[in-house]
Write an enzyme that holds these catalytic residues in place. Structure first.
Site, short mmCIF file in Angstrom:
data_model
loop_
_atom_site.label_atom_id
_atom_site.label_comp_id
_atom_site.label_asym_id
_atom_site.label_seq_id
_atom_site.Cartn_x
_atom_site.Cartn_y
_atom_site.Cartn_z
N ASP A 17 40.04 27.75 -48.42
CA ASP A 17 38.88 27.93 -47.54
C ASP A 17 39.17 27.48 -46.11
O ASP A 17 38.96 28.23 -45.16
CB ASP A 17 37.67 27.16 -48.10
CG ASP A 17 37.07 27.83 -49.32
OD1 ASP A 17 37.83 28.38 -50.13
OD2 ASP A 17 35.84 27.81 -49.47
N ARG A 96 32.15 10.96 -46.72
CA ARG A 96 31.89 11.87 -45.60
C ARG A 96 31.72 11.17 -44.25
O ARG A 96 32.32 11.59 -43.26
CB ARG A 96 30.68 12.76 -45.90
CG ARG A 96 30.88 13.72 -47.08
CD ARG A 96 32.26 14.34 -47.10
NE ARG A 96 32.41 15.37 -48.12
CZ ARG A 96 33.53 15.66 -48.73
NH1 ARG A 96 34.62 14.96 -48.45
NH2 ARG A 96 33.59 16.64 -49.60
N ASP A 125 27.12 18.22 -48.15
CA ASP A 125 28.18 17.78 -47.24
C ASP A 125 28.00 18.27 -45.82
O ASP A 125 28.36 17.58 -44.86
CB ASP A 125 29.55 18.21 -47.78
CG ASP A 125 30.03 17.33 -48.91
OD1 ASP A 125 29.48 16.22 -49.06
OD2 ASP A 125 30.94 17.73 -49.65
N SER A 181 35.11 23.90 -58.80
CA SER A 181 35.65 23.32 -57.58
C SER A 181 35.77 21.81 -57.75
O SER A 181 35.00 21.19 -58.50
CB SER A 181 34.76 23.64 -56.38
OG SER A 181 33.52 22.97 -56.47
#
Length: 416
Positions: A17, A96, A125, A181
């Site tokens: 990605d 994050r 996210d 994922s």
């Protein structure tokens, strides 16, 4: 050739990605600086660096933020006993803001007006990254391709991304992708999407990577002692082999290894995303699970009851703020300060056993303990006068008597 739009710092993972996003950003006219955070994930960082440069990044930063992650993000969560919706230990949510802090720092160093990320338009996210970026640098501009129609309409599925990758010489994985994922850091690994989107589907046996199957774990437990100061673990000792770890990062890595060996830290949950939908996630948080259990124990041993009640409310608020991306908000800073103040007496050592997917508390000691063995003993009266309990019970029963007296009157009146 698109008109130059300046420099953008891309939070780069090395995967399909963000590799496609890197090339796409260049097509849009950006000079791309790639930033890859080493936050404890298993990754060949030099391979990722070469890949980003080959795809056209003008510079690549690989920043090791593992120690900062433990000391500035995981430790406050341990002090807070942080849990989102009673089960999730916040492994991704804590990572994050740590990643975003360095992202903004690099953007400022490079004189870049833009940062970019590969988070989807449906998840948490995107919120966590961007709220952190805007808090740390209010003038920064965020490019979020998965929210731009010109990007997500061009790439509605993985097949289109794969075709784009082949066309632009982006290396495509040779082995088949796992049908879900994954996102890994030092604290945990998460699994979602793909076949896991059906909440009835059981996790396949080959899914887990940080922990072994508890049924196949060793038949002998590891007995550990973990020492705390101000609610933070400062030393772990393995009673069996005498191994010790004292630095924050080494201690956490060691607990990951021990817990993973015994299959500790697996959960499979449905949670409420901040954006308004429910999602199914499977998580492995080995060291975090051990520390959650032992910190709860030493805190209950050393903290005043009424202070702890208030602190539990702060913990719920802290967990919600972190999950929703508000780490850098004034309210989260305030809550962290309050929780930190509550941890001053949380000092001592907990002995525990790690065995077959479970953490068992075996004992604890502390110079700041509020436990009075003589006072609580059934064999010694101590300074406690049992007769005093009569008045205590009478006072506390008054409210109950009055409530039920009134209820009886109401019932009689209704029956008439």
């Amino acid at each position: 050739m698109a008109q130059s739009k300046g420099t953008v710092v891309l939070a780069y993972s090395g995967g399909l990605d963000t590799s496609c996003i890197l090339v796409w950003l260049k097509e849009q006219g950006y000079d791309v600086v790639a930033y890859l955070a080493n936050i404890g994930q298993k990754e060949d960082f030099e391979v990722a660096r070469k890949k980003a440069l080959a795809l056209g990044a003008k510079k690549v930063y690989i920043e090791d933020v593992s120690r900062e992650f433990v000391e500035k993000f995981i430790w406050p969560a341990v002090q807070a006993n942080a849990l989102y919706e009673d089960r999730y230990l916040l492994g991704t949510a804590l990572a994050r803001p740590c990643i975003a802090h360095k992202l903004v720092e690099i953007a400022q160093r490079e004189g870049a007006q833009h940062v970019a990320h590969g988070a989807t338009g449906k998840g948490n996210d995107q919120v966590r990254f961007e709220l952190s970026c805007y808090a740390l640098c209010p003038k920064i501009k965020v490019v979020a391709p998965w929210r731009l129609p010109e990007f997500y309409q061009r790439f509605p599925g993985r097949r289109e991304l794969m075709d784009y990758a082949k066309k632009h010489g982006i290396p495509v994985p040779v082995t088949p992708q796992t049908p879900w994922s994954m996102d890994e850091n030092l604290m945990h690994i998460s699994y979602e999407a793909g076949i896991l989107e059906n909440p009835k589907n059981q996790a396949p046996p080959g899914l887990y990577t940080k922990t072994c199957d508890p049924a196949k774990s060793p038949d002998t437990p590891d007995v550990l002692e973990i020492k705390f100061e101000r609610g933070v673990p400062v030393k772990v000792t393995n009673i069996g082999d005498g191994a010790t770890r004292s630095s924050a990062l080494e201690l956490f890595v060691y607990l990951n290894d021990i817990a993973g060996k015994h299959g500790v830290g697996r959960i499979d949950i449905v949670e409420n995303r901040f954006v308004g939908m429910k999602s199914r996630g499977i998580y492995e948080t080995p060291a975090g699970t051990i520390l959650h259990h032992v910190h709860l124990d030493i805190e209950a041993f050393t903290m005043d009851r009424e202070v702890r009640k208030i602190k539990q409310g702060l913990s719920l608020k802290f967990s919600e703020l972190v999950y929703n991306g508000f780490w850098h908000s004034p309210e989260c800073e305030f809550v962290r300060e309050c929780i930190g103040r509550s941890q001053e007496p949380v000092l001592g050592t907990v002995r525990l056993s790690v065995f077959k997917g479970q953490v068992y508390i075996l004992g604890r000691e502390s110079p700041r303990s509020l436990y009075n063995e003589e006072l609580v003993s059934m064999n010694v009266q101590g300074d406690y006068e049992p007769a005093d309990a009569t008045g205590f019970i009478n006072i506390n029963s008054l409210r109950l008597k009055e409530y039920h007296r009134l209820q009886s009157k109401v019932t009689v009146k209704q029956d008439e």
